[in-house]
Design a protein around this motif. Sequence first.
Motif, PDB file in Angstrom:
ATOM      1  N   ALA A 263      22.168 -20.767 -80.071  1.00  0.00           N
ATOM      2  CA  ALA A 263      21.163 -20.591 -81.118  1.00  0.00           C
ATOM      3  C   ALA A 263      20.531 -19.202 -81.080  1.00  0.00           C
ATOM      4  O   ALA A 263      20.194 -18.691 -80.012  1.00  0.00           O
ATOM      5  CB  ALA A 263      20.073 -21.657 -80.980  1.00  0.00           C
ATOM      6  N   GLY A 264      20.372 -18.614 -82.255  1.00  0.00           N
ATOM      7  CA  GLY A 264      19.611 -17.377 -82.374  1.00  0.00           C
ATOM      8  C   GLY A 264      18.134 -17.670 -82.556  1.00  0.00           C
ATOM      9  O   GLY A 264      17.279 -16.850 -82.242  1.00  0.00           O
ATOM     10  N   LEU A 265      17.841 -18.864 -83.071  1.00  0.00           N
ATOM     11  CA  LEU A 265      16.471 -19.320 -83.302  1.00  0.00           C
ATOM     12  C   LEU A 265      16.440 -20.813 -83.075  1.00  0.00           C
ATOM     13  O   LEU A 265      17.353 -21.525 -83.489  1.00  0.00           O
ATOM     14  CB  LEU A 265      16.037 -18.988 -84.742  1.00  0.00           C
ATOM     15  N   VAL A 266      15.383 -21.282 -82.416  1.00  0.00           N
ATOM     16  CA  VAL A 266      15.189 -22.715 -82.206  1.00  0.00           C
ATOM     17  C   VAL A 266      13.931 -23.132 -82.955  1.00  0.00           C
ATOM     18  O   VAL A 266      12.858 -22.558 -82.738  1.00  0.00           O
ATOM     19  CB  VAL A 266      15.046 -23.062 -80.695  1.00  0.00           C
ATOM     20  N   ILE A 267      14.090 -24.110 -83.842  1.00  0.00           N
ATOM     21  CA  ILE A 267      12.949 -24.717 -84.531  1.00  0.00           C
ATOM     22  C   ILE A 267      12.884 -26.142 -84.006  1.00  0.00           C
ATOM     23  O   ILE A 267      13.836 -26.906 -84.148  1.00  0.00           O
ATOM     24  CB  ILE A 267      13.132 -24.711 -86.060  1.00  0.00           C
ATOM     25  N   THR A 268      11.780 -26.490 -83.382  1.00  0.00           N
ATOM     26  CA  THR A 268      11.708 -27.776 -82.694  1.00  0.00           C
ATOM     27  C   THR A 268      10.389 -28.487 -82.926  1.00  0.00           C
ATOM     28  O   THR A 268       9.377 -27.851 -83.221  1.00  0.00           O
ATOM     29  CB  THR A 268      11.936 -27.575 -81.177  1.00  0.00           C
ATOM     30  N   HIS A 269      10.439 -29.813 -82.780  1.00  0.00           N
ATOM     31  CA  HIS A 269       9.182 -30.553 -82.691  1.00  0.00           C
ATOM     32  C   HIS A 269       8.481 -30.026 -81.441  1.00  0.00           C
ATOM     33  O   HIS A 269       9.109 -29.397 -80.592  1.00  0.00           O
ATOM     34  CB  HIS A 269       9.437 -32.070 -82.628  1.00  0.00           C
ATOM     35  N   ALA A 270       7.202 -30.259 -81.331  1.00  0.00           N
ATOM     36  CA  ALA A 270       6.456 -29.673 -80.217  1.00  0.00           C
ATOM     37  C   ALA A 270       6.476 -30.580 -78.988  1.00  0.00           C
ATOM     38  O   ALA A 270       5.462 -30.792 -78.333  1.00  0.00           O
ATOM     39  CB  ALA A 270       5.026 -29.361 -80.646  1.00  0.00           C
ATOM     40  N   GLY A 271       7.647 -31.079 -78.653  1.00  0.00           N
ATOM     41  CA  GLY A 271       7.823 -31.826 -77.419  1.00  0.00           C
ATOM     42  C   GLY A 271       7.970 -30.849 -76.266  1.00  0.00           C
ATOM     43  O   GLY A 271       8.669 -29.834 -76.389  1.00  0.00           O
ATOM     44  N   THR A 272       7.339 -31.147 -75.159  1.00  0.00           N
ATOM     45  CA  THR A 272       7.323 -30.230 -74.017  1.00  0.00           C
ATOM     46  C   THR A 272       8.725 -29.829 -73.584  1.00  0.00           C
ATOM     47  O   THR A 272       9.015 -28.644 -73.402  1.00  0.00           O
ATOM     48  CB  THR A 272       6.568 -30.869 -72.831  1.00  0.00           C
ATOM     49  N   GLY A 273       9.611 -30.802 -73.411  1.00  0.00           N
ATOM     50  CA  GLY A 273      10.962 -30.506 -72.936  1.00  0.00           C
ATOM     51  C   GLY A 273      11.735 -29.616 -73.889  1.00  0.00           C
ATOM     52  O   GLY A 273      12.416 -28.681 -73.465  1.00  0.00           O
ATOM     53  N   SER A 274      11.627 -29.891 -75.166  1.00  0.00           N
ATOM     54  CA  SER A 274      12.361 -29.099 -76.161  1.00  0.00           C
ATOM     55  C   SER A 274      11.855 -27.662 -76.220  1.00  0.00           C
ATOM     56  O   SER A 274      12.644 -26.721 -76.293  1.00  0.00           O
ATOM     57  CB  SER A 274      12.229 -29.748 -77.545  1.00  0.00           C
ATOM     58  N   VAL A 275      10.549 -27.484 -76.170  1.00  0.00           N
ATOM     59  CA  VAL A 275       9.968 -26.142 -76.212  1.00  0.00           C
ATOM     60  C   VAL A 275      10.332 -25.371 -74.940  1.00  0.00           C
ATOM     61  O   VAL A 275      10.805 -24.229 -75.003  1.00  0.00           O
ATOM     62  CB  VAL A 275       8.433 -26.203 -76.396  1.00  0.00           C
ATOM     63  N   ILE A 276      10.129 -25.979 -73.786  1.00  0.00           N
ATOM     64  CA  ILE A 276      10.383 -25.284 -72.521  1.00  0.00           C
ATOM     65  C   ILE A 276      11.867 -24.952 -72.350  1.00  0.00           C
ATOM     66  O   ILE A 276      12.207 -23.885 -71.832  1.00  0.00           O
ATOM     67  CB  ILE A 276       9.828 -26.084 -71.328  1.00  0.00           C
ATOM     68  N   THR A 277      12.746 -25.820 -72.818  1.00  0.00           N
ATOM     69  CA  THR A 277      14.176 -25.512 -72.733  1.00  0.00           C
ATOM     70  C   THR A 277      14.488 -24.231 -73.493  1.00  0.00           C
ATOM     71  O   THR A 277      15.192 -23.346 -72.994  1.00  0.00           O
ATOM     72  CB  THR A 277      15.033 -26.677 -73.267  1.00  0.00           C
TER      73      THR A 277
END
Length: 159
Positions: A65-79
């Motif tokens: 990914a060049g950009l990650v758009i994610t829900h604000a779940g801790t694991g997804s953001v920190i990854t």
Amino acid sequence: MILVVLGTHELPFTRLLDEVDRLKQERIIKEEVIVQHGHTPYKSEQLTLKPFVSYEEMDALYEDAGLVITHAGTGSVITGLRKGKTVIAAPRLKKYGEHNDDHQLQLVEAFTAQGHILSWNDGEKLEAVIKQAKDFIPKPFQSGKQRLQEILTDFIDHA
């Protein structure tokens, strides 16, 4: 490629997908978009949709990914942060039935204040945040885990 991550929470988060889909249809987003949508039912001609993926596949998607758009779940953001990616976090909100409470607002507030991520908040235009992401340099994230282990080890050794 843009990776959109909704995680595994059982409540739907169609608000984010509707916005990404609209931007793709209007050609504001030109890159390929791959979506891990979990329990959010969604159909799109523009987006590549995957409900759940293995750890290995998710790791590879983050890498590509060049950009990650994610829900604000801790694991997804920190990854995303650990992989040095530009992350736009969108908090799931209780008022839309996307979560049981609004704790994701606090995570977004903390990470944006520290310069780690960008956020897409209720009432904002996602395209403006995506444009901002092109020049955004995230402050490197360092977990406090190592320091916590040192404190505990020191305490045990001297107890």
